[in-house]
Write a protein that holds these residues in place. Structure first.
Motif, PDB file in Angstrom:
ATOM      1  N   ALA A  75       0.832  -1.198   0.000  1.00  0.00           N
ATOM      2  CA  ALA A  75       0.000   0.000   0.000  1.00  0.00           C
ATOM      3  C   ALA A  75       0.871   1.255   0.000  1.00  0.00           C
ATOM      4  N   VAL A  76       1.973   1.233   0.770  1.00  0.00           N
ATOM      5  CA  VAL A  76       2.894   2.376   0.802  1.00  0.00           C
ATOM      6  C   VAL A  76       3.558   2.555  -0.564  1.00  0.00           C
ATOM      7  N   ALA A  77       3.986   1.427  -1.160  1.00  0.00           N
ATOM      8  CA  ALA A  77       4.602   1.495  -2.491  1.00  0.00           C
ATOM      9  C   ALA A  77       3.616   2.037  -3.503  1.00  0.00           C
ATOM     10  N   SER A  78       2.341   1.622  -3.415  1.00  0.00           N
ATOM     11  CA  SER A  78       1.323   2.121  -4.344  1.00  0.00           C
ATOM     12  C   SER A  78       1.111   3.616  -4.153  1.00  0.00           C
ATOM     13  N   ALA A  79       1.168   4.077  -2.889  1.00  0.00           N
ATOM     14  CA  ALA A  79       1.035   5.515  -2.635  1.00  0.00           C
ATOM     15  C   ALA A  79       2.177   6.284  -3.287  1.00  0.00           C
ATOM     16  N   GLY A 115      -2.418  -8.532 -13.232  1.00  0.00           N
ATOM     17  CA  GLY A 115      -2.472  -7.072 -13.078  1.00  0.00           C
ATOM     18  C   GLY A 115      -3.701  -6.594 -12.339  1.00  0.00           C
ATOM     19  N   GLY A 116      -4.627  -7.505 -11.998  1.00  0.00           N
ATOM     20  CA  GLY A 116      -5.852  -7.098 -11.329  1.00  0.00           C
ATOM     21  C   GLY A 116      -5.628  -6.416  -9.995  1.00  0.00           C
ATOM     22  N   PRO A 117      -4.861  -7.027  -9.065  1.00  0.00           N
ATOM     23  CA  PRO A 117      -4.648  -6.364  -7.769  1.00  0.00           C
ATOM     24  C   PRO A 117      -3.992  -4.991  -7.887  1.00  0.00           C
ATOM     25  N   VAL A 118      -3.124  -4.820  -8.893  1.00  0.00           N
ATOM     26  CA  VAL A 118      -2.491  -3.510  -9.097  1.00  0.00           C
ATOM     27  C   VAL A 118      -3.550  -2.451  -9.360  1.00  0.00           C
TER      28      VAL A 118
END
Length: 594
Positions: A38-42, A145-148
């Motif tokens: 979640a941090v990486a996605s942020a 790629g769905g969860p991304v």
């Protein structure tokens, strides 16, 4: 008594997980990694602003000032940010793949154990491998790629808010487009749910029919049934393809609509931006920057729709697997009991097949002491196989209890109980592997002398030695490299491996010749001589020469039971005690009166 315990269904030391919660628990154990994701996605979504800010600065600062050093500095900075964003994106994808692998590996054994338990608990005729397919579907979705897309979706309001920061009407345009795309996403979920569920069910039926055709290839070919079965399979396959097509049409249709709307929104933002520049309410850089931002805001929705079919399949697999794990919980820890050495007691048991509500066996009671052998006879479908399945714990009893040395079967850990039971089913099945592995029940560290002892007890040792590779001969899938009689004799050796206390044989001489029947008789006598107990179901009376007790079962009830000679005498007096319809004792043991 040993105070050891046997833990089934989870590694030693791991806390017990509530039945049906294993999937959630497996994901929860990755909590730290998921937070890092979640941090990486942020960070990735913040870094997605790099391109828009770069365009804004180039148009509004570099072009107006004509400063090449500023352009170089901005370009170097944005290239570094793009490289860091790419590294984080790569890292996020690889972490998701490893989470998927962890989920698969941590639950694979538990799910695999569901397959035979499901077959016993439900007598299901559907796709027996569905639990494994469900786990694979969940794992495949997690590594796609769905969860991304779902990790990026919460950032859509962030991009829309920045569009509002550029100008109110740019934000309104972006918000309107976002609402339309979200509505399309909801419609995609609603429209694909049923077709995808139907496709999964029909796919299982199609797989089951194909597997049944492969197993019965000889029958289909010899009796000209191949084209008829192919027609049945074709009908199921056609329905499967129809459901799959409907699901794909909906998913691809809404995906194309979403893509077109995103391009239209991008153009609309450009148009609104141009209008605002004309009326001098915005700069030229805002036109390009807002266009890029609006496209970025809707990109996760596009990706989610593209992966929606996989998401729906994974969600259905999750629910199916969770329900199944809840219905078939892992075995509880149980105290290890001492090896049974004295009695088998059946206390007024009644049995109904799994998934059925009718009693096929009622009020059966017996007691067998060590060294005894019970012959069970009766007409077909009378309840004989139901009795032996209850004796070895395959079918739970509706009422009553089966006990070994006073302990009910459910008090024994499954693996420990199996060591004390030898079972030869009516339909013999061997596993792909060597003869030695099958006799040793695939025990990893089986000793050669124990394997040979079981083979000698079944009088199959010489037969095995005459095979090309002896005990190392690979028998093929289901024992296809052996004849029916050879398979039955190898299965008898497997039942005798480890000198089990209770040996249950269901029609053990159905495929045996005279030599094989003689070996079977010796094997039963051998079990009795070492203090074991044998229960043997037979239609042909030759095997009854080795038993001392007999039971006649008809229509699910015991007609006669007791010492063999007494029961045979009753069967020979039709006037006093008529034998059950359809029952016939053939080839009576030597010495019995005619």
């Amino acid at each position: 008594m040993s105070m050891n315990t046997i833990s089934r269904g989870r590694p030693a030391g791991q806390p017990k997980v509530k039945a049906g919660q294993e999937l959630k628990a497996a994901l929860a154990s990755c909590k730290t990694v998921l937070v890092a994701l979640a941090v990486a996605s942020a960070l990735i979504n913040v870094l997605y602003l790099s391109g828009s800010i770069y365009m804004l600065e180039v148009y509004d600062r570099v072009l107006t000032s004509r400063s090449i050093p500023t352009l170089i500095g901005l370009s170097v900075l944005v290239f570094v940010l793009f490289a860091f964003q790419g590294f984080l994106d790569l890292l996020r994808g690889r972490v998701l793949i490893r989470i998927a692998r962890y989920l698969g590996s941590s639950l694979s054994q538990r799910v695999f154990e569901l397959i035979p338990r499901l077959a016993l608990a439900t007598r299901s005729t559907g796709d027996g491998l569905q639990p494994m397919r469900d786990l694979d579907q969940i794992r495949a979705f997690l590594s796609s790629g769905g969860p991304v897309a779902f990790l990026d979706l919460p950032w859509m309001p962030f991009y829309v808010a920045i569009c509002f920061a550029f100008h109110f009407w740019i934000g309104v345009t972006a918000l309107g487009g976002a609402i339309i795309i979200v509505v399309i996403t909801v419609m995609t979920d609603f429209k694909t749910r049923e077709p995808q569920k139907s496709a999964t069910e029909l796919g299982g039926r199609r797989q089951t029919l194909a597997e049944a055709s492969r197993r019965n290839a000889e029958v289909l070919q010899a009796m000209g049934m191949r084209s008829r079965v192919a027609t049945i399979w074709g009908d199921v396959n056609s329905k499967f393809l129809d459901s799959y097509q409907r699901s794909s049409d909906v998913s691809s249709g809404f995906g194309a609509m979403s893509k077109v709307l995103r391009m239209m929104l991008q153009s609309a933002v450009l148009g609104v931006g141009a209008y605002l520049v004309i009326i001098q309410e915005a700069s030229a850089g805002i036109i390009i920057a807002s266009s890029i931002l609006s496209a970025r805001a809707l990109a996760p929705v596009d990706l989610a729709i593209a992966n929606w079919k996989g998401f729906v399949s994974a969600r259905q697999s999750w629910h199916r697997l969770s329900n199944l794990l809840s219905k078939l919980p892992a075995d509880d820890e149980q105290m290890e009991l001492p090896k049974p050495v004295a009695t088998v007691t059946v206390e007024n048991i009644s049995v109904m097949p799994p998934g059925d509500r009718r009693l096929v066996l009622q009020d059966v009671a017996l007691r067998l002491d060590k060294g005894s052998a019970l012959g069970v006879v009766g007409p077909s479908a009378g309840g004989k196989s139901s009795l032996v399945r209850a004796l070895v714990g395959l079918w739970p009893v509706a009422r009553g209890t089966v006990r070994l040395d006073g302990a009910a079967l459910n008090q024994w850990p499954t693996e420990m109980l199996g060591q004390h039971i030898g079972y030869l089913p009516q339909n013999v099945e061997l596993l792909s592997g060597t003869i030695a592995q099958n006799i040793a029940r695939f025990e990893p560290d089986a000793k050669s002398e124990n394997i040979i002892a079981a083979a000698r007890a079944a009088d199959v040792h010489e037969l095995v030695l005459h095979l090309p590779d002896g005990y190392d001969s690979d028998i093929g899938e289901g024992g296809s490299m052996l004849s029916a009689g050879q398979r039955q004799r190898v299965a008898l050796a497997r039942a005798l491996y480890g000198d089990p206390f209770l040996v249950v044989l269901d029609e053990p001489n159905s495929n045996l010749d005279a030599e094989g029947e003689e070996a079977l008789t010796k094997a039963i006598m051998g079990v009795r001589a070492r203090g074991g107990i044998v229960v043997v179901v037979a239609h042909r009376g030759n095997v009854l020469a080795s038993v001392d007790q007999m039971m006649v079962i008809n229509q699910g009830r015991v007609q006669f039971a007791g010492p063999k000679d007494e029961v045979l005498a009753k069967l020979r007096r039709p006037a006093a005690a008529p034998a059950p319809t359809g029952l016939r004792v053939v080839n009576e043991p030597a010495g019995a009166a005619s």
